[in-house]
Design a protein around this motif. Sequence first.
Motif, short mmCIF file in Angstrom:
data_model
loop_
_atom_site.label_atom_id
_atom_site.label_comp_id
_atom_site.label_asym_id
_atom_site.label_seq_id
_atom_site.Cartn_x
_atom_site.Cartn_y
_atom_site.Cartn_z
N TYR A 63 4.88 -5.63 7.25
CA TYR A 63 3.72 -4.38 6.81
C TYR A 63 2.84 -4.29 7.52
N LEU B 131 -2.20 -6.96 0.54
CA LEU B 131 -1.77 -6.50 1.45
C LEU B 131 -2.98 -4.70 1.50
N GLU B 132 -4.02 -4.78 2.68
CA GLU B 132 -4.86 -3.68 2.56
C GLU B 132 -4.94 -2.11 2.79
N ASN B 133 -3.64 -0.73 3.30
CA ASN B 133 -4.28 -0.05 3.28
C ASN B 133 -2.57 0.25 2.53
N CYS B 134 -2.81 1.72 2.09
CA CYS B 134 -1.23 2.02 1.89
C CYS B 134 -0.64 2.34 3.03
N ILE B 135 0.71 2.10 2.92
CA ILE B 135 1.77 2.93 4.43
C ILE B 135 2.26 4.37 4.03
N PHE B 136 2.29 4.74 3.24
CA PHE B 136 2.54 5.90 2.56
C PHE B 136 1.64 7.40 2.69
N ILE C 252 3.81 3.20 12.05
CA ILE C 252 3.57 4.80 11.09
C ILE C 252 2.10 4.92 11.48
N ASN C 253 1.54 4.23 11.80
CA ASN C 253 0.04 5.03 11.94
C ASN C 253 -0.63 5.85 13.28
N TYR D 103 3.00 -1.02 9.29
CA TYR D 103 1.88 0.15 9.44
C TYR D 103 1.66 0.82 10.57
N LYS E 229 1.41 3.84 -6.14
CA LYS E 229 2.15 3.06 -6.41
C LYS E 229 1.37 1.83 -6.17
N SER E 230 2.19 0.83 -6.44
CA SER E 230 1.74 -0.68 -6.27
C SER E 230 2.56 -1.56 -5.75
N TRP E 231 1.70 -2.92 -5.15
CA TRP E 231 2.81 -4.09 -4.49
C TRP E 231 2.08 -5.09 -4.74
N LEU F 115 -6.03 -0.12 -0.06
CA LEU F 115 -5.33 -0.39 -1.86
C LEU F 115 -6.78 -1.36 -2.75
N SER G 136 10.82 -3.71 -1.17
CA SER G 136 10.00 -3.90 -1.86
C SER G 136 8.66 -3.75 -1.43
N GLY H 241 -2.17 6.18 3.84
CA GLY H 241 -3.69 5.16 4.45
C GLY H 241 -4.56 4.61 3.55
N ILE I 250 6.12 7.44 6.76
CA ILE I 250 6.76 6.60 6.19
C ILE I 250 7.61 7.28 5.40
N PRO J 190 7.94 1.01 -1.92
CA PRO J 190 8.35 1.25 -3.36
C PRO J 190 8.75 3.08 -3.78
N ASP J 191 10.06 3.14 -4.14
CA ASP J 191 11.19 3.63 -4.35
C ASP J 191 10.99 5.14 -3.59
#
Lengths: 364, 376
Positions: free
Chosen positions: B23, A16-21, B30-31, B27, A10-12, A26, B65, A23, B37, B68-69
């Motif tokens: 964000y 941002l620093e870390n992926c919310i999906f 979630i953590n 974040y 995924k991309s933003w 990035l 945004s 962790g 998420i 994503p998806d």
Amino acid sequence: MHYHCKECEKSWSYPLENCIFCGNELTVSDPSDYKVIGCTEVNVPSIASESVPYYVYLLEDENSNRLIQKSSRKYEMGDLFELNDISFSQLKIGIIGSGLLGSQLAEYVLQHGYLTILKTRSDENRSQASNKIKKHISKKLSDKEVEKYLTNLEVTTDYSDLYDCDIVIEAVSEDIRIKKEVLAQLSSVCKEDAIIATNTSSISIDLLADVSLRPDRFIGMHFFNPVQKMDLVEVIIGKQTSIETQDKIVQFSMDLNKKPVIVKNCPGFVVNRYLLPQINEAVKMLEEGVATKEDIDSAIKLGLNHPMGPFELADLIGLDVCLSILEVMSEGFNDDKFIPSKLLIEKVNEGNLGFKTGEGFHKY
Amino acid sequence: MYITGIGRTKFGVLSKSLIELAYEAMYNAINDGPIDITDIDAIYVSNFLGGPLNGQLHLNSAIASLLPDMNIPIIRIETACASSSVALNQAIQSLSQFSNVMVVGVEKMTDSKYMNPTDAIAMAADNILDYQNGLIFPASYALIAQQYMLKYGIGHDVLEQVSYLNHKNSNLNPLAHFSYKDVSMEMIRQSPIVASPINLFDCSPISDGAAAAIISKDRCSDRDIEILSSHVSTDSISISQRKDLTSFNATKTAVKKAYAEAGINPDDLDIVEVHDCFTISELIALEDLGLCEPGRSCDMIENGDISIDGRIPVNTDGGLKANGHPIGATGLAQIFEVVTQLRGEAGKRQISDHEVGLAQNIGGIGGTAGITIMRG
């Protein structure tokens, strides 16, 4: 800039620093070649984009990262787009003088993505100018961005460091003797095809052209104070200035997001030739006792919707500068309307030069 | 219903943008807990001034945004300073359809290119009746403070103590706007008058920040905090439309329902977060929530009842006064604090008994009130 998670694919478009999906940290994509895949010419102004027309481009790189960019330049579909904000332009710009205008100009040019080198007279000025620019750009940028910009700035006291500049703008004090000395130095160190521009408000370009030893690549660029806010650049064309030099400087001005106007070399150019007789007339009215200076300022502001009255503006410009421009014009045109009023001469003789000395027509 | 994750940013003058702040809070939420998420079914976004201050509306799509998806339902809620407790309330209502819902509150108030925050915040009052007549936000609360002081015969010194207590608490909260600032009674007393009788230290600051919470139908871990009740009430927007300025009917109406649904009374509360946008509103809140009789909140302060080691600790995070007031995030920051205290995870500012907590979040000058009661 794009920020990717390799794990989640995924991309933003935000830093941002870390992926919310997942962790994971990035990764930042290196700015790469963006191709124009969509474009529109905009003719309706908005607050963020007042001057029209301009172009908006939809860009895409080889990793399918997309980006919107505004430009005054015309590109065709499929063209590679030059990203000023992301990759620094290859042009190297030299600025001579770290006074009021010179330091503003260096900061402005740097912010527009050019490799910038600022020449100051002393080591003391050098560190002062460098700190000032750092402080200003830090206000709006992240530490990383500031660092990136600062790697593209060099502040020096040595003329020989300007040897590889593509364009050098001289912004030293408005004194023909000093300007000639500076131009003589530049002519010996700058590379053959470099363009030398002088930021003068009144001195004839043709009187300076020969000293530059490259009169065809010598031109005037008259910026206005404060550089960040004032959109105009008077591009002054001397007798020997080549059309290539003119075209390059017009494009450079537009790339700096300024509006260039082309002016034939003549005393006062356009803005000052129009403005100074007005200021002179206001001083004459004051001498004659037509109205108080406060009322003249109010009349011009409220009756003509000028943001400043003539005395306020004269004080801001500096009464010595106003006087010298009037003298240049009255000599150059041999016309009485440019003869400086007595009161203006008196103020300058008394050392009351305006805002910068704490007193001019008004006290500060 | 349970709060299964919380997260927030530091509050203060921050360099991050509105969207980056949102964000960071999401974040962190979630953590914080077991919910991923991808388990989130819907999001409620709380924000007050994205339009006027940041030139950014359509915030539900802006949040999309960041994910994503995912393409889940996202809805933005705006009820001035009460936006995030109302967003939380709506999230709770939506659990009839969903299993896990996120609430995120965000505000970016400093460094606006568009508008002065004073004028933007004044949009919480009636434009024609109030703002056009010079009634900016602190001026509204100045009139309220004056009425209160006249009615109950108290002096400005009581307000000074409220400010002092909140600043002391914020020194124990590393995420607070003024966590670093050592505030003395002298500084409070000598601060400039903003709108008499309110001085600078009576006012909450202009802050940037975000906070988020995850609400789940089912319990997911032993750190979950149960939501016992959540109620929203409203009242007229202009103080010229109110008879009594020393109490907010919206708070009283919402809290009455909230106590009834939770099956508790004020004596059962171990921790309370109140909406002290100005020091006077903390006094009014203590009374409206039934923690004391009308006009007697000064006794609670005098007796040390609301201190961290007192009978009923209030605003242990520093309150809006010193934790900060990034408007759209404020109500969720209160939830963050109550949840942290009820979990026993508040570190240096941890209260001793921590079973039941309440958060009171109001919009404008009490035109909206959101009350949430939670149990550890």
